[in-house]
Design a protein around this motif. Structure first.
Motif, PDB file in Angstrom:
ATOM      1  N   ALA A   1       0.808  -1.216   0.000  1.00  0.00           N
ATOM      2  CA  ALA A   1       0.000   0.000   0.000  1.00  0.00           C
ATOM      3  C   ALA A   1       0.835   1.257   0.000  1.00  0.00           C
ATOM      4  CB  ALA A   1      -0.931  -0.002   1.207  1.00  0.00           C
ATOM      5  N   GLN A   2       2.053   1.194   0.584  1.00  0.00           N
ATOM      6  CA  GLN A   2       2.867   2.391   0.693  1.00  0.00           C
ATOM      7  C   GLN A   2       3.737   2.511  -0.541  1.00  0.00           C
ATOM      8  OE1 GLN A   2       3.653   4.187   3.952  1.00  0.00           O
ATOM      9  NE2 GLN A   2       2.835   2.810   5.456  1.00  0.00           N
ATOM     10  N   SER A   3       3.581   3.573  -1.258  1.00  0.00           N
ATOM     11  CA  SER A   3       4.333   3.751  -2.492  1.00  0.00           C
ATOM     12  C   SER A   3       5.658   4.426  -2.205  1.00  0.00           C
ATOM     13  CB  SER A   3       3.519   4.597  -3.469  1.00  0.00           C
ATOM     14  OG  SER A   3       3.279   5.874  -2.915  1.00  0.00           O
ATOM     15  N   GLY A   4       6.511   4.435  -3.215  1.00  0.00           N
ATOM     16  CA  GLY A   4       7.759   5.177  -3.105  1.00  0.00           C
ATOM     17  C   GLY A   4       8.811   4.486  -2.285  1.00  0.00           C
ATOM     18  N   PHE A   5       8.992   3.197  -2.457  1.00  0.00           N
ATOM     19  CA  PHE A   5      10.094   2.531  -1.773  1.00  0.00           C
ATOM     20  C   PHE A   5      11.400   3.176  -2.207  1.00  0.00           C
ATOM     21  CE2 PHE A   5       6.985  -0.972  -1.513  1.00  0.00           C
ATOM     22  CZ  PHE A   5       7.032  -1.164  -0.150  1.00  0.00           C
ATOM     23  N   VAL A   6      12.256   3.400  -1.235  1.00  0.00           N
ATOM     24  CA  VAL A   6      13.478   4.157  -1.494  1.00  0.00           C
ATOM     25  C   VAL A   6      14.486   3.282  -2.206  1.00  0.00           C
ATOM     26  CG1 VAL A   6      15.342   5.472  -0.447  1.00  0.00           C
ATOM     27  CG2 VAL A   6      13.056   5.561   0.530  1.00  0.00           C
ATOM     28  N   GLY A   7      15.119   3.780  -3.229  1.00  0.00           N
ATOM     29  CA  GLY A   7      16.235   3.084  -3.875  1.00  0.00           C
ATOM     30  C   GLY A   7      17.309   4.090  -4.193  1.00  0.00           C
TER      31      GLY A   7
ATOM     32  N   GLY B   1      14.411  -4.749  -8.058  1.00  0.00           N
ATOM     33  CA  GLY B   1      13.870  -4.837  -6.710  1.00  0.00           C
ATOM     34  C   GLY B   1      12.891  -5.989  -6.563  1.00  0.00           C
ATOM     35  N   PRO B   2      12.552  -6.341  -5.341  1.00  0.00           N
ATOM     36  CA  PRO B   2      11.651  -7.478  -5.099  1.00  0.00           C
ATOM     37  C   PRO B   2      10.225  -7.162  -5.525  1.00  0.00           C
ATOM     38  CG  PRO B   2      12.098  -6.313  -3.048  1.00  0.00           C
ATOM     39  CD  PRO B   2      12.996  -5.699  -4.086  1.00  0.00           C
ATOM     40  N   THR B   3       9.500  -8.195  -5.900  1.00  0.00           N
ATOM     41  CA  THR B   3       8.089  -8.045  -6.234  1.00  0.00           C
ATOM     42  C   THR B   3       7.262  -8.063  -4.950  1.00  0.00           C
ATOM     43  OG1 THR B   3       7.731 -10.427  -6.434  1.00  0.00           O
ATOM     44  CG2 THR B   3       8.520  -9.257  -8.399  1.00  0.00           C
ATOM     45  N   GLU B   4       5.982  -7.710  -5.079  1.00  0.00           N
ATOM     46  CA  GLU B   4       5.104  -7.723  -3.908  1.00  0.00           C
ATOM     47  C   GLU B   4       4.994  -9.124  -3.318  1.00  0.00           C
ATOM     48  OE1 GLU B   4       3.701  -5.069  -2.398  1.00  0.00           O
ATOM     49  OE2 GLU B   4       4.986  -3.966  -3.779  1.00  0.00           O
ATOM     50  N   ALA B   5       4.987 -10.128  -4.181  1.00  0.00           N
ATOM     51  CA  ALA B   5       4.868 -11.503  -3.690  1.00  0.00           C
ATOM     52  C   ALA B   5       6.123 -11.956  -2.956  1.00  0.00           C
ATOM     53  CB  ALA B   5       4.582 -12.448  -4.855  1.00  0.00           C
ATOM     54  N   ASP B   6       7.272 -11.330  -3.279  1.00  0.00           N
ATOM     55  CA  ASP B   6       8.533 -11.722  -2.644  1.00  0.00           C
ATOM     56  C   ASP B   6       8.661 -11.189  -1.220  1.00  0.00           C
ATOM     57  OD1 ASP B   6       9.423 -13.067  -4.848  1.00  0.00           O
ATOM     58  OD2 ASP B   6      10.536 -11.359  -5.673  1.00  0.00           O
ATOM     59  N   LYS B   7       8.015 -10.064  -0.929  1.00  0.00           N
ATOM     60  CA  LYS B   7       8.308  -9.349   0.310  1.00  0.00           C
ATOM     61  C   LYS B   7       7.997 -10.129   1.579  1.00  0.00           C
ATOM     62  CE  LYS B   7       8.077  -4.954  -2.057  1.00  0.00           C
ATOM     63  NZ  LYS B   7       7.309  -3.736  -2.363  1.00  0.00           N
ATOM     64  N   PRO B   8       6.869 -10.845   1.687  1.00  0.00           N
ATOM     65  CA  PRO B   8       6.673 -11.668   2.886  1.00  0.00           C
ATOM     66  C   PRO B   8       7.750 -12.738   3.047  1.00  0.00           C
ATOM     67  CG  PRO B   8       4.602 -11.374   1.708  1.00  0.00           C
ATOM     68  CD  PRO B   8       5.665 -10.857   0.820  1.00  0.00           C
TER      69      PRO B   8
ATOM     70  N   GLY C   1      12.726   6.445  15.664  1.00  0.00           N
ATOM     71  CA  GLY C   1      13.798   7.325  15.253  1.00  0.00           C
ATOM     72  C   GLY C   1      15.138   6.653  15.060  1.00  0.00           C
ATOM     73  N   ASN C   2      15.208   5.324  15.090  1.00  0.00           N
ATOM     74  CA  ASN C   2      16.475   4.643  14.831  1.00  0.00           C
ATOM     75  C   ASN C   2      16.237   3.476  13.868  1.00  0.00           C
ATOM     76  OD1 ASN C   2      15.527   2.384  16.357  1.00  0.00           O
ATOM     77  ND2 ASN C   2      16.221   3.371  18.242  1.00  0.00           N
ATOM     78  N   TYR C   3      17.255   2.641  13.698  1.00  0.00           N
ATOM     79  CA  TYR C   3      17.197   1.575  12.703  1.00  0.00           C
ATOM     80  C   TYR C   3      16.711   0.247  13.272  1.00  0.00           C
ATOM     81  CZ  TYR C   3      19.635   4.428   9.240  1.00  0.00           C
ATOM     82  OH  TYR C   3      19.955   5.402   8.329  1.00  0.00           O
ATOM     83  N   ASN C   4      16.102   0.247  14.447  1.00  0.00           N
ATOM     84  CA  ASN C   4      15.580  -0.998  15.006  1.00  0.00           C
ATOM     85  C   ASN C   4      14.418  -1.491  14.147  1.00  0.00           C
ATOM     86  OD1 ASN C   4      15.059  -3.149  16.698  1.00  0.00           O
ATOM     87  ND2 ASN C   4      13.875  -1.932  18.153  1.00  0.00           N
ATOM     88  N   GLY C   5      14.600  -2.646  13.507  1.00  0.00           N
ATOM     89  CA  GLY C   5      13.592  -3.181  12.612  1.00  0.00           C
ATOM     90  C   GLY C   5      13.769  -2.786  11.164  1.00  0.00           C
ATOM     91  N   ALA C   6      14.842  -2.050  10.829  1.00  0.00           N
ATOM     92  CA  ALA C   6      15.060  -1.629   9.441  1.00  0.00           C
ATOM     93  C   ALA C   6      15.373  -2.832   8.565  1.00  0.00           C
ATOM     94  CB  ALA C   6      16.196  -0.617   9.369  1.00  0.00           C
ATOM     95  N   LEU C   7      14.843  -2.785   7.338  1.00  0.00           N
ATOM     96  CA  LEU C   7      14.985  -3.906   6.409  1.00  0.00           C
ATOM     97  C   LEU C   7      15.210  -3.338   5.015  1.00  0.00           C
ATOM     98  CD1 LEU C   7      14.698  -7.037   6.781  1.00  0.00           C
ATOM     99  CD2 LEU C   7      12.413  -6.806   5.858  1.00  0.00           C
ATOM    100  N   GLN C   8      16.340  -3.703   4.392  1.00  0.00           N
ATOM    101  CA  GLN C   8      16.705  -3.167   3.087  1.00  0.00           C
ATOM    102  C   GLN C   8      17.104  -4.294   2.146  1.00  0.00           C
ATOM    103  OE1 GLN C   8      19.962  -0.473   3.767  1.00  0.00           O
ATOM    104  NE2 GLN C   8      18.817   0.823   5.192  1.00  0.00           N
ATOM    105  N   VAL C   9      16.663  -4.195   0.907  1.00  0.00           N
ATOM    106  CA  VAL C   9      17.108  -5.114  -0.137  1.00  0.00           C
ATOM    107  C   VAL C   9      18.230  -4.418  -0.905  1.00  0.00           C
ATOM    108  CG1 VAL C   9      16.455  -6.388  -2.203  1.00  0.00           C
ATOM    109  CG2 VAL C   9      14.847  -6.190  -0.295  1.00  0.00           C
ATOM    110  N   MET C  10      19.374  -5.097  -1.020  1.00  0.00           N
ATOM    111  CA  MET C  10      20.574  -4.452  -1.534  1.00  0.00           C
ATOM    112  C   MET C  10      21.286  -5.341  -2.546  1.00  0.00           C
ATOM    113  SD  MET C  10      22.110  -3.173   2.137  1.00  0.00           S
ATOM    114  CE  MET C  10      23.470  -2.274   1.377  1.00  0.00           C
ATOM    115  N   THR C  11      22.205  -4.727  -3.253  1.00  0.00           N
ATOM    116  CA  THR C  11      23.179  -5.458  -4.054  1.00  0.00           C
ATOM    117  C   THR C  11      24.533  -4.814  -3.821  1.00  0.00           C
ATOM    118  OG1 THR C  11      23.762  -6.289  -6.250  1.00  0.00           O
ATOM    119  CG2 THR C  11      22.896  -4.064  -6.132  1.00  0.00           C
ATOM    120  N   ALA C  12      25.585  -5.617  -3.865  1.00  0.00           N
ATOM    121  CA  ALA C  12      26.929  -5.094  -3.616  1.00  0.00           C
ATOM    122  C   ALA C  12      27.935  -5.964  -4.342  1.00  0.00           C
ATOM    123  CB  ALA C  12      27.242  -5.052  -2.122  1.00  0.00           C
ATOM    124  N   GLU C  13      29.069  -5.352  -4.633  1.00  0.00           N
ATOM    125  CA  GLU C  13      30.193  -6.056  -5.230  1.00  0.00           C
ATOM    126  C   GLU C  13      31.391  -5.906  -4.299  1.00  0.00           C
ATOM    127  OE1 GLU C  13      32.012  -6.359  -9.686  1.00  0.00           O
ATOM    128  OE2 GLU C  13      32.058  -4.386  -8.762  1.00  0.00           O
TER     129      GLU C  13
END
Length: 729
Positions: free
Chosen positions: A219-225, A240-247, A352-364
């Motif tokens: 429901a919340q639009s504008g996921f940050v990338g 990025g992940p699809t809606e079905a992937d997120k759970p 106000g902090n990163y407790n519970g923060a969840l990010q999908v990333m890629t790195a080399e």
């Protein structure tokens, strides 16, 4: 030579350059509070109960011994590191403190009992408060329902007329808002439900947060990338992940967090100690302990697992912020992370902090050499604060969500635990666990790779420790003046360190095997060992306009890494290898120490050319070293621009083309005596140059320029070999 003290005597959180014994370190790092001092001051000189107690002594009156404040402080410090000392540790501690081993044993027993009681009281208080809140909200719901009217007949609505699902959703909405930080419990219980069932809860979630706890991923639009420093094809086919992937991602992240905690805190038989104090993961025990994980290891991949701990001079919250900010994370670990990108933010955290923060990333990830293949990972990063106050950040690969994607590397749960210590320090336990196809690694780098020094936990914590020292030095004040100091203000010092940091990052992005940056790799350069790249710079104020060539190569040399590092960073030996100085005298004008090792510093050098027709030249140089590797990176700088920097001006507009060296041990520090072969305590040296070959960006690159750069790098390599081999012989 000017070498100002980087530490402020008025701030105890700065580094102590003087050597300390382990005993003094206990007292310096750890300090008990008044309650602990009173409760730990007395030790019963009788075993409390059970088989340790002599039956003939049970009727005797208990005797107590009051410890000194110094004894309590040292035992408190030891307890922080090791709550369960063995017999040998207790004997050593008792001998050091002047106590009997039984006194030490009973003190630790009492302390563990006390800490357990405190922890239980704290948890009970939290649970009681949460229970009261839930009761109050539940009562409010019942009262509201009692006053509601039936939509069909207009009469009063009884609780039984509301469906069970609706009751459940209303009550759980309150629970989720109150316990949003308990992501693992929420995800484990509710993620399995259809996404549509969560949409009714989203109206109560604050709009600032992409709130994972509410489960409303769609429901919340504008996921940050955000993308930093990479090219447009950074992700290639990865999106990025699809809606079905997120759970599924949430469920995987929660399981990965639990595995990381057990991997970081577990001992034998999960981790087996070796003779050289290293730890090896017991693969059979791992599979028994974590039977599900991210699936079986694909064919052709090899497991690499390592664990290391370190105490760093940085506040625990600052560490968490660095790890969860992809730009700062890439900057601090620029020697390891060649590029990184945040694809999606499923949760920004709470309170106000990163407790519970969840990010999908890629790195080399890279080793500083053009000959060592990089590793790419697509993963989720999850941050959580646990009940005891410890923070944990875990990564785990999401390759299973892309069945058609073939990966040469995937991350099993890897990351770190961060524990707050007094005086601005933190204890970090780092776990690296990957599966990788390493068949493309050259034989020259095999000992380094097999020892775990290429990508293992030891390299991560060594880099983190050195960077924390560097950041601490940048915040130091009351720097004493010296004869060679040309920095007239604190702002000037910070500006010079910032310029050096940009120089190091620019060097690291061009020295590895990554091809994702703005460089174009040239073919047919005449050598398989030298990688030559080019790029055009036009509007970047941090680089001179025109065509820039970068050339890099790596080779093995039978000389210890420390000897090479000291030789390359010494201005007195620079004339032996630096063609740029043209045989002139090199003099250090300014020196900023940024670590406890004297080799960690930023210097401003002046080259007095032997050719009187040439004007004097300034060189900015940073040298840094740790237990894994070393760098010596430098760049010519304009005198006028450097004067602006030294006065506190903006360093981003100073044009830099960094060159330099990356020095790695060729293995785990083997003592090979006079045997000159890879793995016999030699070094792997990477040499890289960036040179402006034409100041007109639209000009065409000539083959003559490529040949000139090739000749330059080969000539430098021969000069270094000649100088070092002569000294070693």
């Amino acid at each position: 030579m000017f070498q100002p003290n980087i530490f402020d005597a008025d701030h105890h959180h700065m580094l102590d350059m003087a050597p300390n014994s382990p005993e003094n370190e206990f007292g310096k790092i750890i300090r008990e509070d008044d309650f602990e001092a009173r409760s730990g001051a007395e030790t019963t000189l009788e075993a409390p109960s059970g088989e340790d107690q002599d039956p003939n002594q049970r009727s005797k009156r208990k005797r107590y011994h009051r410890h000194t404040q110094s004894q309590i402080q040292e035992m408190e410090a030891f307890f922080k590191e090791c709550p369960h000392p063995d017999d040998k540790q207790r004997k050593e501690l008792s001998r050091h403190l002047g106590l009997e081993p039984l006194q030490v044993k009973f003190w630790f027993q009492n302390k563990r009992t006390q800490m357990k009681a405190q922890h239980e009281r704290h948890e009970n208080a939290i649970l009681k408060a949460e229970n009261e809140k839930l009761r109050a909200e539940n009562t409010r719901f019942k009262e509201a329902l009692g006053n509601a009217s039936c939509p069909n007949c207009g009469g009063p609505a009884a609780l039984g007329e509301m469906s069970f699902d609706e009751q459940h959703l209303r009550i759980e909405n309150v629970r989720l808002r109150e316990e949003i930080d308990r992501l693992s419990g929420i995800a484990a219980k509710y993620v399995g439900k259809p996404l549509s069932s969560y949409s009714q809860l989203s109206t109560h979630v604050p709009s600032r947060s992409l709130d994972l706890g509410a489960g409303n991923f769609g429901a919340q639009s504008g996921f940050v990338g955000e993308m930093y420093g990479g090219s447009n094809d950074l992700l290639r086919s990865i999106s990025g992940p699809t809606e079905a992937d997120k759970p599924l991602i949430v469920e995987l992240a929660v399981a990965a967090m639990e595995e990381l905690i057990r991997m970081a805190q577990g001992g034998e038989p999960l981790w087996v100690s070796c003779d050289n104090s290293a730890e090896i993961l017991n693969e059979e025990e791992y599979l028994r302990t974590f039977p599900r994980g991210i699936g079986p290891k694909p064919l052709g991949l090899k497991s690499e697992a390592s664990r290391e701990s370190v105490v760093v001079i940085m506040n625990h919250m600052n560490l968490v912020e660095i790890l969860m900010d992809v730009k700062r994370w890439s900057s601090v670990f620029c020697g390891i992370v060649s590029r990184a990108m945040t694809l999606d933010v499923l949760s920004t955290g709470v309170a106000g902090n990163y407790n519970g923060a969840l990010q999908v990333m890629t790195a080399e990830f890279q080793v500083p050499s053009p000959l060592f293949p990089t590793r790419e990972n697509y993963f989720v990063r999850y941050c959580k604060q646990h009940v005891d106050g410890t923070w944990a950040v875990v990564d785990v690969s999401l390759d299973n969500l892309r069945p058609g994607m073939i990966s040469r590397s995937r991350r099993r749960p890897s990351g770190c635990l961060i524990q707050e210590l007094p005086n601005g320090y933190s204890k970090v336990v780092w776990v690296e666990h990957v599966e990788v196809d390493d068949r493309a690694v050259q034989s020259m780098y095999r000992p380094l790779l097999n020892s775990g020094l290429a990508f293992g936990a030891k390299r991560w914590v060594a880099t983190l420790d050195r960077q924390c020292e560097r950041l601490a030095s940048s915040m130091a004040s009351n720097i004493p003046a010296g004869d060679l100091c040309v920095i007239t203000s604190t702002e000037g010092r910070k500006s010079m360190l910032k310029l050096a940091e940009r120089m190091v990052m620019s060097f690291c992005t061009g020295v590895g095997a990554s091809t994702a940056h703005a460089w174009t790799t040239l073919s047919a350069t005449g050598s398989d060992d030298v990688r030559v790249m080019t790029r055009k710079s036009m509007d970047d104020p941090g680089r001179p306009p025109g065509i820039v060539l970068s050339a890099a190569t790596s080779f093995w040399i039978p000389v210890p890494a420390k000897r090479i590092f000291d030789f390359l960073r010494d201005e007195n030996s620079r004339r032996e290898w630096d063609i740029l100085s043209n045989g002139g005298l090199v003099q250090e004008m300014a020196h900023i120490a940024n670590g406890r090792d004297p080799g960690n510093c930023v210097s401003l050098l002046r080259v007095n050319s032997a050719n009187s027709s040439q004007s004097n030249m300034l060189i900015l140089q940073e040298s840094c070293t740790d237990s894994i590797g070393s760098y010596v990176i430098y760049a010519p700088v304009d005198i006028v621009a450097m004067n602006v920097v030294l006065s506190g001006g903006d360093p981003d507009y100073v044009a830099l083309l960094p060159s330099g060296f990356a020095i790695l041990p060729d293995g785990p520090g083997l003592n090979g005596g006079g045997i000159h072969e890879v793995g016999s305590c030699g070094s792997l040296l990477t040499v890289a140059f960036q040179i402006l070959v034409d100041s007109v960006p639209s000009a065409k690159l000539s083959l003559g320029s490529v040949a000139t750069v090739n000749s330059l790098i080969k000539c430098t390599v021969e000069k270094i070999k000649s100088a070092l081999m002569c000294e070693s012989s």
